[in-house]
Design a protein around this motif. Sequence first.
Motif, PDB file in Angstrom:
ATOM      1  N   SER A 125      83.250  15.141  49.106  1.00 46.44           N
ATOM      2  CA  SER A 125      83.793  16.515  49.070  1.00 46.44           C
ATOM      3  C   SER A 125      84.980  15.990  49.944  1.00 46.44           C
ATOM      4  O   SER A 125      85.138  15.658  51.033  1.00 46.44           O
ATOM      5  CB  SER A 125      83.104  17.383  49.789  1.00 46.44           C
ATOM      6  OG  SER A 125      81.867  17.646  48.890  1.00 46.44           O
TER       7      SER A 125
ATOM      8  N   SER B 256      86.055  21.067  47.032  1.00 45.22           N
ATOM      9  CA  SER B 256      85.368  21.938  47.687  1.00 45.22           C
ATOM     10  C   SER B 256      85.940  23.153  48.605  1.00 45.22           C
ATOM     11  O   SER B 256      87.364  22.997  48.531  1.00 45.22           O
ATOM     12  CB  SER B 256      84.609  20.824  48.767  1.00 45.22           C
ATOM     13  OG  SER B 256      85.346  20.451  49.753  1.00 45.22           O
TER      14      SER B 256
ATOM     15  N   LYS C 110      85.783  23.669  54.567  1.00 42.56           N
ATOM     16  CA  LYS C 110      84.795  23.043  55.457  1.00 42.56           C
ATOM     17  C   LYS C 110      83.919  22.295  54.666  1.00 42.56           C
ATOM     18  O   LYS C 110      82.626  21.823  55.121  1.00 42.56           O
ATOM     19  CB  LYS C 110      84.269  24.095  56.149  1.00 42.56           C
ATOM     20  CG  LYS C 110      85.164  24.935  56.953  1.00 42.56           C
ATOM     21  CD  LYS C 110      84.526  25.426  58.276  1.00 42.56           C
ATOM     22  CE  LYS C 110      85.625  25.750  58.972  1.00 42.56           C
ATOM     23  NZ  LYS C 110      85.429  26.409  60.499  1.00 42.56           N
ATOM     24  N   HIS C 111      83.905  21.929  53.394  1.00 39.84           N
ATOM     25  CA  HIS C 111      82.881  21.407  52.510  1.00 39.84           C
ATOM     26  C   HIS C 111      81.396  21.876  52.682  1.00 39.84           C
ATOM     27  O   HIS C 111      80.564  20.921  52.887  1.00 39.84           O
ATOM     28  CB  HIS C 111      83.444  19.883  52.166  1.00 39.84           C
ATOM     29  CG  HIS C 111      83.023  18.907  53.817  1.00 39.84           C
ATOM     30  ND1 HIS C 111      81.980  18.767  54.495  1.00 39.84           N
ATOM     31  CD2 HIS C 111      84.102  18.212  54.372  1.00 39.84           C
ATOM     32  CE1 HIS C 111      81.970  18.196  55.367  1.00 39.84           C
ATOM     33  NE2 HIS C 111      83.389  17.774  55.524  1.00 39.84           N
ATOM     34  N   THR C 112      81.193  23.066  52.793  1.00 40.86           N
ATOM     35  CA  THR C 112      80.145  23.670  52.952  1.00 40.86           C
ATOM     36  C   THR C 112      79.550  24.120  51.686  1.00 40.86           C
ATOM     37  O   THR C 112      78.293  24.441  51.594  1.00 40.86           O
ATOM     38  CB  THR C 112      80.041  24.784  54.109  1.00 40.86           C
ATOM     39  OG1 THR C 112      80.962  25.656  53.843  1.00 40.86           O
ATOM     40  CG2 THR C 112      80.216  24.173  55.448  1.00 40.86           C
ATOM     41  N   ASP C 113      80.364  24.187  50.671  1.00 44.75           N
ATOM     42  CA  ASP C 113      79.640  25.002  49.497  1.00 44.75           C
ATOM     43  C   ASP C 113      79.100  23.989  48.549  1.00 44.75           C
ATOM     44  O   ASP C 113      79.387  22.748  48.512  1.00 44.75           O
ATOM     45  CB  ASP C 113      81.031  25.531  48.607  1.00 44.75           C
ATOM     46  CG  ASP C 113      82.082  24.517  48.479  1.00 44.75           C
ATOM     47  OD1 ASP C 113      82.383  23.540  48.849  1.00 44.75           O
ATOM     48  OD2 ASP C 113      82.917  25.131  47.336  1.00 44.75           O
TER      49      ASP C 113
ATOM     50  N   GLU D 201      81.185  14.186  58.208  1.00 46.49           N
ATOM     51  CA  GLU D 201      80.000  14.935  57.910  1.00 46.49           C
ATOM     52  C   GLU D 201      80.055  15.218  56.242  1.00 46.49           C
ATOM     53  O   GLU D 201      79.300  16.085  55.948  1.00 46.49           O
ATOM     54  CB  GLU D 201      80.551  16.353  58.478  1.00 46.49           C
ATOM     55  CG  GLU D 201      80.587  16.525  59.990  1.00 46.49           C
ATOM     56  CD  GLU D 201      79.201  16.192  60.254  1.00 46.49           C
ATOM     57  OE1 GLU D 201      78.300  17.295  60.281  1.00 46.49           O
ATOM     58  OE2 GLU D 201      78.991  15.419  61.300  1.00 46.49           O
ATOM     59  N   CYS D 202      80.945  14.458  55.692  1.00 47.61           N
ATOM     60  CA  CYS D 202      80.961  14.598  54.553  1.00 47.61           C
ATOM     61  C   CYS D 202      79.994  13.918  53.442  1.00 47.61           C
ATOM     62  O   CYS D 202      79.451  12.863  53.765  1.00 47.61           O
ATOM     63  CB  CYS D 202      82.287  13.891  53.682  1.00 47.61           C
ATOM     64  SG  CYS D 202      82.546  13.517  52.174  1.00 47.61           S
TER      65      CYS D 202
ATOM     66  N   GLY E   3      78.886  18.157  52.837  1.00 45.30           N
ATOM     67  CA  GLY E   3      78.014  19.016  53.442  1.00 45.30           C
ATOM     68  C   GLY E   3      76.635  19.104  53.124  1.00 45.30           C
ATOM     69  O   GLY E   3      76.105  18.477  52.170  1.00 45.30           O
ATOM     70  N   ASP E   4      75.562  19.903  53.929  1.00 45.07           N
ATOM     71  CA  ASP E   4      74.183  19.840  53.621  1.00 45.07           C
ATOM     72  C   ASP E   4      73.911  20.294  52.290  1.00 45.07           C
ATOM     73  O   ASP E   4      73.100  19.663  51.798  1.00 45.07           O
ATOM     74  CB  ASP E   4      73.505  20.868  54.589  1.00 45.07           C
ATOM     75  CG  ASP E   4      73.685  20.194  55.820  1.00 45.07           C
ATOM     76  OD1 ASP E   4      74.108  18.965  56.267  1.00 45.07           O
ATOM     77  OD2 ASP E   4      73.280  21.099  57.051  1.00 45.07           O
ATOM     78  N   ALA E   5      74.634  21.424  51.550  1.00 43.58           N
ATOM     79  CA  ALA E   5      74.199  21.733  50.380  1.00 43.58           C
ATOM     80  C   ALA E   5      74.433  20.733  49.393  1.00 43.58           C
ATOM     81  O   ALA E   5      73.570  20.887  48.494  1.00 43.58           O
ATOM     82  CB  ALA E   5      75.185  22.931  49.966  1.00 43.58           C
TER      83      ALA E   5
END
Length: 270
Positions: free
Chosen positions: A31, A95, A98-101, A152-153, A155-157
Motif C-alpha cells: 500500500s 490507500s 496511513k494505509h489502514t483502509d 507496516e505496509c 495495514g492489517d485490513a
Amino acid sequence: MAWCPFAKKLELQPESDAQAAIRPTQFIMHSIAAPWDEERIYEYWRDSTNLESHFGLDYDGSLGQFIGTQTRADANYRANLRPDGTGAVSIETASNLKHTDPWTPEQVETLIRLGVWLHEEHGIPLRICETASDPGYGYHRLFADWSTGGTECPGDARVAQFKTVVFPGIIARATGATPPKEDNVALTDDDIKKIGRQVVTGANGAKSPDDASVEWAVSSFLGLTYKTARTIAADVAAVKAKVETLSVGGVDLDALADKVADKLAARLAD
Ligand SMILES: [Zn+2]
C-alpha cells in the motif's frame, strides 16, 4: 520484458532500460499510503524518488505498469534481485495516508487477475511465500528482508484480505475452480465429509501433513472465510495449496479429514 495486457503501459525511464534482468518468482503487494491513481504513482516514481514498483493500482481497479516484469524494480529491498537472478514483481496500491483502509472490491478483482496472469506468464507457484526467497505470493511486511528497517505496509485490513480473499481468489481462478451458481447452497453431511477428505488426501500426494499444520490451514482459511457456500471452492483450493507445502509427518489422514469436516460443519452452522 513482459508487459501485462490489461495494464496501462507507463514506462519508467531510464529504469526500464537500465536496470538488471530478473527471473520473477514472487509477487509482493504493497500500500502506498496515498490515494493515488496509476498516473500519479507513475509521476511519483519518475519525479520524486529512485524507488519504484512494477505496477500501480488505483482505487477503481485501473492498473498501470511502469517496468517489465523481467526487469528489476526497487520496492522490496533484498527481494528486488537475488544473487541467483530471481526477483519479486511488486505492486503499489492506492490507500489512505496511513494505509489502514481495506482494498476496494475493484482493487481486489485486479489483484486476483494480475496474480493469475503472473502465475500463467512466469510460473509463480500458487502458494504463500514461506521464507523471504521462497517462490510464491506475499505482502510487503511478511518478511524483514523485503524492506529496509521494517515496514507496516500494508495495514492489517489488507493483510486479512490477502489471506482470506485475494490469495484464495488467485488459486480458485488459476486452477479453474468455480463457485456454485446459486447463493447459500445447502451442503449435506456427506458433502462436508467429502470436502474434508479432499482437503487432506487430495493435497497429500506422497506426503503427510502434520496435525498442527492442518489446524493452522483450517483456521486461517476455512475458519475466517466460510460466510456462504459460494466461497467454498476458493477456500478448499487455498487449503489444499497450503497443505501441499507442509512437511512430512506420521499422521492419520482419515482423522485429519474428519477434523476438517467438523470445523467446516461448525462454521457453516454459524
Ligand atoms: Zn510496501
